[in-house]
Design a protein around this motif. Structure first.
Motif, PDB file in Angstrom:
ATOM      1  N   ARG A  15       6.979 -28.963 -26.765  1.00 16.36           N
ATOM      2  CA  ARG A  15       7.013 -27.954 -27.814  1.00 16.36           C
ATOM      3  C   ARG A  15       7.211 -26.551 -27.243  1.00 16.36           C
ATOM      4  NH1 ARG A  15       2.982 -28.085 -32.476  1.00 16.36           N
ATOM      5  NH2 ARG A  15       4.715 -26.921 -33.397  1.00 16.36           N
ATOM      6  N   LEU A  16       7.018 -26.399 -25.954  1.00 14.99           N
ATOM      7  CA  LEU A  16       7.445 -25.195 -25.252  1.00 14.99           C
ATOM      8  C   LEU A  16       8.681 -25.552 -24.446  1.00 14.99           C
ATOM      9  CD1 LEU A  16       4.061 -23.732 -23.931  1.00 14.99           C
ATOM     10  CD2 LEU A  16       5.339 -23.046 -25.983  1.00 14.99           C
ATOM     11  N   ILE A  17       9.804 -24.933 -24.772  1.00 16.83           N
ATOM     12  CA  ILE A  17      11.075 -25.208 -24.119  1.00 16.83           C
ATOM     13  C   ILE A  17      11.371 -24.079 -23.138  1.00 16.83           C
ATOM     14  CG2 ILE A  17      13.563 -25.475 -24.482  1.00 16.83           C
ATOM     15  CD1 ILE A  17      12.924 -26.615 -27.248  1.00 16.83           C
ATOM     16  N   MET A  18      11.702 -24.429 -21.913  1.00 19.86           N
ATOM     17  CA  MET A  18      11.987 -23.416 -20.896  1.00 19.86           C
ATOM     18  C   MET A  18      13.412 -22.885 -21.057  1.00 19.86           C
ATOM     19  SD  MET A  18      11.084 -21.591 -18.299  1.00 19.86           S
ATOM     20  CE  MET A  18       9.631 -22.302 -17.508  1.00 19.86           C
ATOM     21  N   GLY A  19      13.529 -21.599 -21.374  1.00 20.32           N
ATOM     22  CA  GLY A  19      14.840 -20.974 -21.449  1.00 20.32           C
ATOM     23  C   GLY A  19      15.407 -20.700 -20.072  1.00 20.32           C
ATOM     24  N   THR A  20      16.724 -20.707 -19.956  1.00 22.29           N
ATOM     25  CA  THR A  20      17.371 -20.465 -18.667  1.00 22.29           C
ATOM     26  C   THR A  20      18.246 -19.213 -18.684  1.00 22.29           C
ATOM     27  OG1 THR A  20      19.293 -21.842 -19.214  1.00 22.29           O
ATOM     28  CG2 THR A  20      17.404 -22.942 -18.178  1.00 22.29           C
TER      29      THR A  20
END
Length: 313
Positions: A15-20
């Motif tokens: 539910r926490l997505i790591m942005g790049t």
């Protein structure tokens, strides 16, 4: 880390997505953040064809760590400013961008594929037909729309249903406690009350970008500080400063920080949500993880968003 599921993807999605978007190179600070996210139980990464070398960096790191089959990749394509000017939401651009993204990422499929922008003048039929060809070819597991209105998503899904095709199973607009005065970038869509109500009725997962409103609730901004012109343009408003005041009050009551309250707001909606985050250090990552466990009552949610007066209950 808490997770959810999206139709078409057999892996759980953090539910926490790591942005790049902020990845510049693959050196120690970047490796440290990516490693810390995995250690914390995260498994989902957001990138895009328009981010160019960010896809390459992510792919290199996943190959080094041998993590491809353990993670979920969300990438996006058909952005208006990527490759040629003007609207590019068409089968040719989708195919070009997807194949190039797969090559950059060093993989033969992506778990989640979203159209980065919309062209309201483009018919949904050819778009859905093209995306379904890539699903059938196992290049994509699930399709969605970033920065599409819910009306266009519904139109596309109705076309898919009537033609025996797979429709959009997620969307990815902006959603945050601070409401933008105008789009942060041209062609962007933010989830307003009608959009959230539609998501609530349909229970379509929403993967929110700028979920923390560019740090608006961090304490680094004040009404008289006009230095960051983008923040002033997008988020400075009387209503948002009142939302900040209420977030700070609720944060004090719950012994957390206002920016954690803002992130928890996104994760406490009446429909499935994920938040795309961009922590700059392990402390910021830990702050987001802690925010994931903050629970709100319906009254607290409404009070934070200025939908009711009085004190939060």
């Amino acid at each position: 880390m808490k997770a959810m599921h999206i139709q078409g993807v057999d892996k759980a999605i953090s539910r926490l997505i790591m942005g790049t978007g902020d990845l510049r190179k693959l050196e120690e600070p970047e490796r440290m953040m990516l490693d810390a996210y995995i250690r914390a139980g995260g498994n989902t990464f957001d990138t895009a064809h328009q981010y160019r070398n960010k896809e390459v960096i992510l792919g290199q790191w996943l190959a080094e760590k041998k993590l491809r089959e353990q993670v979920v990749i969300l990438t996006k394509g058909a952005h208006h400013d990527d490759g040629s000017p003007g609207p590019r939401v068409n089968p040719q651009a989708i195919r070009k961008d997807l194949l190039e993204s797969l090559d950059r990422l060093g993989t033969d499929y992506v778990d989640l594929y979203a159209l980065h922008r919309d062209d309201p003048d483009a018919a949904v039929g050819p778009i859905m037909e093209e995306l379904n060809e890539h699903i059938q070819a196992s290049r994509i597991r699930a399709i969605g729309a970033s920065n599409w209105s819910f009306q266009r998503i519904q139109e596309a899904n109705e076309y898919a249903a009537s033609h025996g095709l797979i429709g959009f199973t997620f969307s990815s607009p902006n959603l945050s406690l601070a409401k933008p005065n105008e789009p942060r970038w041209e062609g962007c869509v933010s989830a307003d009350s009608d959009t959230c109500a539609w998501h609530g009725r349909n229970q379509l997962p929403l993967l929110a970008w700028s979920s923390q409103a560019g740090g608006f609730f961090s304490g680094h901004f004040t009404p008289d500080n006009q230095e960051n012109l983008e923040m002033v343009r997008v988020y400075y408003s009387a209503d948002n400063w009142e939302r900040y005041r209420r977030a700070a009050k609720l944060a004090a009551d719950k012994n957390v920080s206002p920016i954690q309250i803002a992130l928890a707001y996104v994760l406490n909606q009446s429909f499935p949500t994920c938040a795309i985050i961009g922590p700059r250090n392990p402390d910021e990552l830990q702050s987001s993880i802690e925010a994931m466990h903050i629970q709100f009552t319906l009254d607290e949610l409404a009070w934070l968003n200025l939908e009711r007066e009085g004190a939060a209950k």
